[in-house]
Design an enzyme around this catalytic site. Structure first.
Site, PDB file in Angstrom:
ATOM      1  CE  LYS A 156      -1.666   2.149   3.506  1.00 39.69           C
ATOM      2  NZ  LYS A 156      -2.352   2.579   4.754  1.00 39.69           N
ATOM      3  CG  ASP A 205      -7.309   3.558   2.048  1.00 42.02           C
ATOM      4  OD1 ASP A 205      -8.183   3.072   1.281  1.00 42.02           O
ATOM      5  OD2 ASP A 205      -7.348   4.745   2.426  1.00 42.02           O
TER       6      ASP A 205
END
Length: 385
Positions: free
Chosen positions: A221, A239
């Site tokens: 991420k 996320d």
């Protein structure tokens, strides 16, 4: 003598005939007069047709009465859905056996609509170079971007380069990072990744995924945030907001970030991945909240298969909006100009009060906020993401 008898007989016969002839016109006259309503005889005879036509006149109003009542019912029927109008926006949920082609079309249409709603979407972390972005992204775990943006000015002011942060005293760094939470673990991560940058990459942030994920505290991420926003290389940022919304929209039922990334990556061209992430995250933070989505104020409600999970009343939903959609400051102290042009408000620095909402006669957006010990209760800084 017989002649006069013959004359008298015709006189008697003529008299009745003339009387009959005269009586006929008198009746006709009486009838004509009755039509005008003058004689009493005509009036007496008139009630008969009046009685025949009376039911027709009464029947006519009887037919009119339901006609008037029907619009009244229709009006009340229209007034009732007016309160629940948002529920009529709800489209049919996608079919259980939705084809991949139909799913691609639906997903891309939602992304286009979000692009029109958030043309100013951007990474909500303040940064001036890749090093600042990778450190800020690591610090954003388990806290808000706002809190990170309020903390990093002091950090980068004292340690502007990887070499500086790698040689920093951990206790001093911990004190700076304390407002972000989990400050000890975060201090260890940012000092560790700074040492790796200094020792393994010549003090420069690498521009490859396989190199970024080797840095302490950097996962896929964080790596995609850096690649997409510091190097312009497409990446999907999975996320918590992104995970929640793509499942809510039935783009995928996967729960693991890497599987979500693969599934969503197959629905969009690679060139759209970075902005897609910004669009979805912006929408998740402002309107499509986790616990109480503002469905009644959602601009993509007609496209959402989960419409109705949140507040559908437009007025109540309007009060749930956050950041610039609700009249609140954003998360960046130094947001892009496009955000400011769209009505966005810069976030206040650490130790300043976040206004609850602009009030009539209040100071203009972006005006300095009064000093305070921390963010006001109920402000976006109190909530994650």
């Amino acid at each position: 003598m017989a002649a006069p008898k013959k004359v008298a007989a015709p006189k008697k016969a003529v008299a009745p005939r003339r009387a009959a002839k005269t009586s006929a016109p008198s009746k006709a006259v009486a009838r004509k007069t009755s039509a005008s309503g003058t004689p009493t005889k005509a009036t007496a005879r008139k009630p008969t047709p009046a009685k025949k036509t009376a039911p027709a006149k009464k029947a006519a109003p009887a037919a009119v009465t339901p006609a008037k009542a029907t619009p009244a019912k229709a009006a009340s029927a229209k007034a009732t859905p007016a309160k629940a109008a948002p529920t009529k926006i709800t489209p049919a949920k996608p079919p259980r056996n939705e084809s991949h082609t139909a799913l691609v079309r639906r997903a891309r249409r939602i992304n286009r609509e979000l692009g029109e709603v958030y043309p100013y979407a951007h990474p909500e972390l303040d940064f001036e170079n890749p090093f600042q972005l990778v450190v800020a992204t690591v610090l954003s775990a388990q806290t808000t971007d706002l809190r990170v943006n309020q903390t990093t000015p002091a950090l980068f002011g004292k340690y502007p380069t990887p070499e500086d942060l790698a040689a920093a005293n951990p206790e001093e760094v911990e004190e700076i990072l304390r407002p972000t939470g989990f400050f000890r673990a975060k201090t260890k991560s940012v000092i560790g990744l700074s040492k790796a940058l200094r020792d393994d990459f010549g003090g420069e942030v690498p521009g490859r995924l396989e190199d970024l994920v080797k840095l302490p505290g950097v996962g896929r991420k964080t790596a995609f945030v850096v690649l997409g926003n510091a190097f312009g290389r497409p990446g999907i940022t999975v996320d918590t907001h992104f995970q929640r919304l793509v499942r809510r929209w039935q783009w995928t039922d996967a729960t693991e970030p890497d599987k979500i990334e693969a599934a969503i990556g197959g629905l969009f061209p690679k060139s759209e991945w970075t902005m897609l992430s910004h669009h979805v995250i912006f929408h998740g933070r402002r309107i499509c909240h986790a616990r109480k989505p503002a469905c009644g104020a959602c601009p993509i409600a007609p496209l959402c298969p989960a419409y109705g999970e949140g507040e559908t009343d437009p007025e109540k939903a309007q009060k749930l909006l956050k950041y610039e959609k609700g009249g609140f400051p954003g998360q960046r102290l130094n947001p892009p100009q496009s955000y400011l042009d769209a009505g966005g408000i810069p976030a206040p620095p650490l130790g300043a009060t976040i206004p609850s909402a602009p009030a009539p006669g209040a100071s203009a957006p972006g005006a300095p906020a009064p000093a305070s010990a921390g963010p006001a209760p109920g402000s976006p800084a109190r909530e994650a993401g």
